[in-house]
Motif scaffolding. Sequence first.
Motif, mmCIF file in Angstrom:
data_model
loop_
_atom_site.group_PDB
_atom_site.id
_atom_site.type_symbol
_atom_site.label_atom_id
_atom_site.label_comp_id
_atom_site.label_asym_id
_atom_site.label_seq_id
_atom_site.Cartn_x
_atom_site.Cartn_y
_atom_site.Cartn_z
ATOM 1 N N PRO A 201 0.836 -1.204 0.000
ATOM 2 C CA PRO A 201 0.000 0.000 0.000
ATOM 3 C C PRO A 201 0.875 1.261 0.000
ATOM 4 N N GLN A 202 0.403 2.285 -0.685
ATOM 5 C CA GLN A 202 1.148 3.542 -0.760
ATOM 6 C C GLN A 202 0.851 4.470 0.412
ATOM 7 N N ALA A 203 -0.162 4.132 1.199
ATOM 8 C CA ALA A 203 -0.527 4.924 2.377
ATOM 9 C C ALA A 203 -0.393 4.057 3.617
ATOM 10 N N PRO A 204 -0.232 4.666 4.786
ATOM 11 C CA PRO A 204 -0.010 3.879 6.005
ATOM 12 C C PRO A 204 -1.296 3.406 6.651
ATOM 13 N N VAL A 205 -1.196 2.328 7.426
ATOM 14 C CA VAL A 205 -2.229 2.007 8.403
ATOM 15 C C VAL A 205 -2.181 3.099 9.475
ATOM 16 N N VAL A 206 -3.337 3.637 9.820
ATOM 17 C CA VAL A 206 -3.397 4.736 10.789
ATOM 18 C C VAL A 206 -3.988 4.235 12.099
ATOM 19 N N ILE A 207 -3.203 4.313 13.144
ATOM 20 C CA ILE A 207 -3.671 4.001 14.496
ATOM 21 C C ILE A 207 -4.032 5.326 15.152
ATOM 22 N N TRP A 208 -5.285 5.477 15.492
ATOM 23 C CA TRP A 208 -5.815 6.775 15.912
ATOM 24 C C TRP A 208 -6.302 6.685 17.349
ATOM 25 N N ASN A 209 -5.609 7.371 18.245
ATOM 26 C CA ASN A 209 -6.017 7.447 19.649
ATOM 27 C C ASN A 209 -7.073 8.547 19.784
ATOM 28 N N LEU A 210 -8.322 8.180 19.548
ATOM 29 C CA LEU A 210 -9.404 9.163 19.503
ATOM 30 C C LEU A 210 -9.622 9.889 20.825
ATOM 31 N N ILE A 211 -9.343 9.199 21.918
ATOM 32 C CA ILE A 211 -9.627 9.732 23.244
ATOM 33 C C ILE A 211 -8.539 9.244 24.188
ATOM 34 N N ARG A 212 -8.195 10.076 25.146
ATOM 35 C CA ARG A 212 -7.165 9.679 26.106
ATOM 36 C C ARG A 212 -7.783 9.192 27.415
ATOM 37 N N LEU B 240 -10.514 16.155 19.317
ATOM 38 C CA LEU B 240 -11.225 16.525 18.109
ATOM 39 C C LEU B 240 -12.734 16.364 18.266
ATOM 40 N N THR B 241 -13.477 17.259 17.625
ATOM 41 C CA THR B 241 -14.927 17.140 17.590
ATOM 42 C C THR B 241 -15.323 16.051 16.593
ATOM 43 N N THR B 242 -16.590 15.668 16.627
ATOM 44 C CA THR B 242 -17.085 14.670 15.685
ATOM 45 C C THR B 242 -16.870 15.126 14.247
ATOM 46 N N GLU B 243 -17.188 16.382 13.949
ATOM 47 C CA GLU B 243 -17.036 16.888 12.577
ATOM 48 C C GLU B 243 -15.579 16.900 12.150
ATOM 49 N N GLN B 244 -14.679 17.246 13.046
ATOM 50 C CA GLN B 244 -13.251 17.214 12.714
ATOM 51 C C GLN B 244 -12.791 15.788 12.429
ATOM 52 N N VAL B 245 -13.297 14.824 13.199
ATOM 53 C CA VAL B 245 -12.968 13.421 12.951
ATOM 54 C C VAL B 245 -13.468 13.000 11.578
ATOM 55 N N TYR B 246 -14.692 13.405 11.232
ATOM 56 C CA TYR B 246 -15.235 13.078 9.915
ATOM 57 C C TYR B 246 -14.339 13.604 8.798
ATOM 58 N N ILE C 229 -2.251 9.168 14.878
ATOM 59 C CA ILE C 229 -2.870 10.447 15.212
ATOM 60 C C ILE C 229 -3.276 10.358 16.674
ATOM 61 N N ASP C 230 -2.860 11.328 17.480
ATOM 62 C CA ASP C 230 -3.225 11.260 18.896
ATOM 63 C C ASP C 230 -4.561 11.952 19.144
ATOM 64 N N ASN C 231 -4.960 12.004 20.392
ATOM 65 C CA ASN C 231 -6.295 12.493 20.731
ATOM 66 C C ASN C 231 -6.485 13.968 20.444
ATOM 67 N N THR C 232 -5.398 14.738 20.353
ATOM 68 C CA THR C 232 -5.523 16.168 20.060
ATOM 69 C C THR C 232 -5.286 16.479 18.588
ATOM 70 N N GLY C 233 -5.031 15.434 17.778
ATOM 71 C CA GLY C 233 -4.840 15.641 16.347
ATOM 72 C C GLY C 233 -3.399 15.702 15.892
ATOM 73 N N GLU C 234 -2.457 15.578 16.818
ATOM 74 C CA GLU C 234 -1.050 15.576 16.422
ATOM 75 C C GLU C 234 -0.719 14.268 15.696
#
Length: 385
Positions: free
Chosen positions: A23-34, A56-62, A288-293
């Motif tokens: 794959p040309q893109a990575p698997v993304v592990i996303w810590n949505l909440i801490r 992140l808000t719901t809309e930002q996650v979308y 991606i961490d819970n604050t979007g970093e």
Amino acid sequence: MFRISQFIKPLVQETPFVCRPKPQAPVVIWNLIRRCNLTCRHCYTTSADIDFPGELTTEQVYDVLLDLKNMDVPAVILSGGEPLLRPDIFLIGAYAKHLGLYVGLSSNGTLMSPDIAREIGRTGFNYVGVSVDGLEQTHDEFRQKKGSFRDALNGIEHCKQAGVKVGLRFTLTENNANEFPAMLDLMRERDIDKFYLSHLNYAGRGRRNRKRDAMHLTTRKAMEQLFERAHEDALDGRQTEYVTGNNDADGPFLLAWAAQRYPHRLEELKARLIHWGGNASGMGIANIDNTGEVHPDTFWWNHNLGNVKDRPFSEIWRNTQDPFMTGLRSQPRPLRGRCRTCAVRNMCNGNTRVRGFTHSEGDFWAEDPGCYLTEEEIRQPAFIN
């Protein structure tokens, strides 16, 4: 991640190796909440049962999910903290599935009531990984909450009853290694689909507990047990999966294991392992961490590449000029110590950089102290001649 079963099954079935594009893109592990309802000793996010600002808000996650879809990421793993504590977790999961993404959920399992498990199934999560770190007394001590073992196993059973694919996640340390065979037996007794062995990484509370890390001989013994169980299941035709994470020496060690059992298939297995390529931080894995970093992987929360609130993930990932990322994507990587001269580095790619960084107190490219291969195996390995 090292998918043991995907390497052992072709040995058993005499399946020829077909080199397919990665794959040309990575698997993304996303810590949505801490936030988390547990305080596990090896937690790399140092989560707690409090609200953390800036998530992140719901809309930002979308918006991020749509960007990930357009980028053709192969999978998104929603993690935490405990992701089931996000009130919008099923909205997020449903939207991700609507986009056609493969979506996994990483949980401690304690909140998976029958109703929650059915909702997980209705949402369409492809897989749920539940962390269990030993038998009852050991697990509850690791998780620092009495009853968490029973709650996790109940959560697994509820998911199974809801038709959700579910797996055990086990972090190996010196304190729980003696219970590892019992965990493999538990998987079989409970008819669980998948087993994930995670080697301890030195980040978050895992860094403070690094003295609990399994010593090399203990790790080798556990890996041999895991290979044998995966081999046994492959011979019996069981549709189980065995995988490991956070120690890419597992690949070359499997080649050494196979040299004693399938010497006529070694060249093909070696080709598969080289194609796999070992550690994928900064290339095939992103966080991606819970604050979007955005980070090179889940254990580099002290190394930020940009924030998805400011720029799309795809732009951050593709256009980074970060020197560490440049090194991670170099072939070969600018490794030092025994990693630099290792004869099987094309299967391992320098292993887990965060352990080398932590052990050396700041050198990104220092040798990984978690590598359990012997000097003979990394310098003149007879099994790769």
